[in-house]
Design a protein around this motif. Structure first.
Motif, mmCIF file in Angstrom:
data_model
loop_
_atom_site.group_PDB
_atom_site.id
_atom_site.type_symbol
_atom_site.label_atom_id
_atom_site.label_comp_id
_atom_site.label_asym_id
_atom_site.label_seq_id
_atom_site.Cartn_x
_atom_site.Cartn_y
_atom_site.Cartn_z
ATOM 1 N N ASP A 80 6.574 10.664 9.263
ATOM 2 C CA ASP A 80 5.443 9.746 9.168
ATOM 3 C C ASP A 80 5.445 9.054 7.805
ATOM 4 N N HIS A 82 3.263 7.055 6.548
ATOM 5 C CA HIS A 82 1.933 7.061 5.926
ATOM 6 C C HIS A 82 1.723 8.342 5.129
ATOM 7 N N ASP A 89 -4.083 4.315 6.861
ATOM 8 C CA ASP A 89 -3.797 3.975 8.254
ATOM 9 C C ASP A 89 -4.602 2.747 8.666
ATOM 10 N N ALA A 90 -4.589 2.440 9.949
ATOM 11 C CA ALA A 90 -5.251 1.225 10.442
ATOM 12 C C ALA A 90 -6.750 1.236 10.198
ATOM 13 N N THR A 197 -7.374 2.716 -1.378
ATOM 14 C CA THR A 197 -7.053 2.182 -0.041
ATOM 15 C C THR A 197 -6.951 0.660 -0.065
ATOM 16 N N ARG A 200 -4.914 -1.434 2.408
ATOM 17 C CA ARG A 200 -5.488 -1.719 3.721
ATOM 18 C C ARG A 200 -6.307 -2.998 3.675
#
Length: 227
Positions: A80, A82, A89-90, A197, A200
């Motif tokens: 993974d 991530h 993540d999303a 984050t 994102r």
């Protein structure tokens, strides 16, 4: 100058988490380990127990084989990314600590009066009297133009909006009443602070994938390592 600061401790923790999560044990190290640095990331994932790594081509294969690291250009990676790279993540959630922190420096500050325009074309005009900071980092380093007047950065623990168009090597942030010293660090994304984050946020704004964004920035900035 915009820098990509790679945390060794976060990388080691991410590699261990990715290997522990299971799979055949092949890590995706294409695009210079997603901009994080091929050789150091390869060493970390192999030390954590990965079976091998996926790279782009023969030069990368030769480099890693000289280090005794098993590499391939054909096996499908299944660890993974991530977890490995500490990417959101999303939904913007993090399973660990970001391995990469992207940071610039404050070059100058100045006051702006209400109605004053910022950067090329004056697409942003101040709604009230305020103060601006010019910081390093522009589209030449992967700070995508679409981030202008939409993304944020962190300076001294406070989050400030980027205003106006992104230039080639710099951008402008509205710091309001905050006291900001010349040379102060401006974090775009990553680290343990409010921009952990932030990648994102970039993905939401640009429509690009988080992995694509960090790979581009990581390969266009000056990379250094920290604990």
């Amino acid at each position: 100058m915009l820098c990509s600061l790679i945390s060794r401790s976060a990388l080691d923790a991410g590699a261990a988490a990715a290997v522990a999560a299971g799979g055949a044990g092949v890590a995706d190290l294409r695009r210079d380990a997603w901009g994080h640095g091929l050789l150091e990331v390869a060493r970390a994932v192999v030390s954590a127990g990965a079976r091998g790594v996926r790279v782009d081509g023969e030069p990368e294969l030769a480099l890693l084989r000289s280090e005794g690291i098993e590499a391939t250009c054909t096996d499908a990676p299944d660890l993974d990314p991530h977890l490995l790279y500490g990417l959101p993540d999303a939904d913007g959630d993090l399973a660990g600590t970001p391995v990469m922190r992207v940071a610039g420096r404050v070059l100058s500050t100045k006051e702006i009066a209400a109605g004053g325009g910022v950067s090329y074309g004056y697409i942003h005009r101040a709604l009230e009297d305020s103060r601006l900071a010019l910081i390093t980092g522009g589209y030449a380093q992967g700070v995508v133009r679409a981030l202008g007047s939409r993304a944020t950065v962190e300076i001294d623990g406070l989050v400030h909006p980027i205003v106006g168009r992104i230039a080639m090597d710099v951008c402008v942030v509205d710091i309001g009443a905050a006291e900001v010293a010349l040379g102060a660090e401006a974090t775009y994304f990553g680290g343990s602070g409010p921009m952990r984050t932030g990648a994102r946020e970039w993905a939401w704004i640009t429509g690009m994938d988080v992995g694509e964004l960090v790979a581009v920035v990581g390969q266009r900035t000056e990379r250094s390592w920290e604990a």
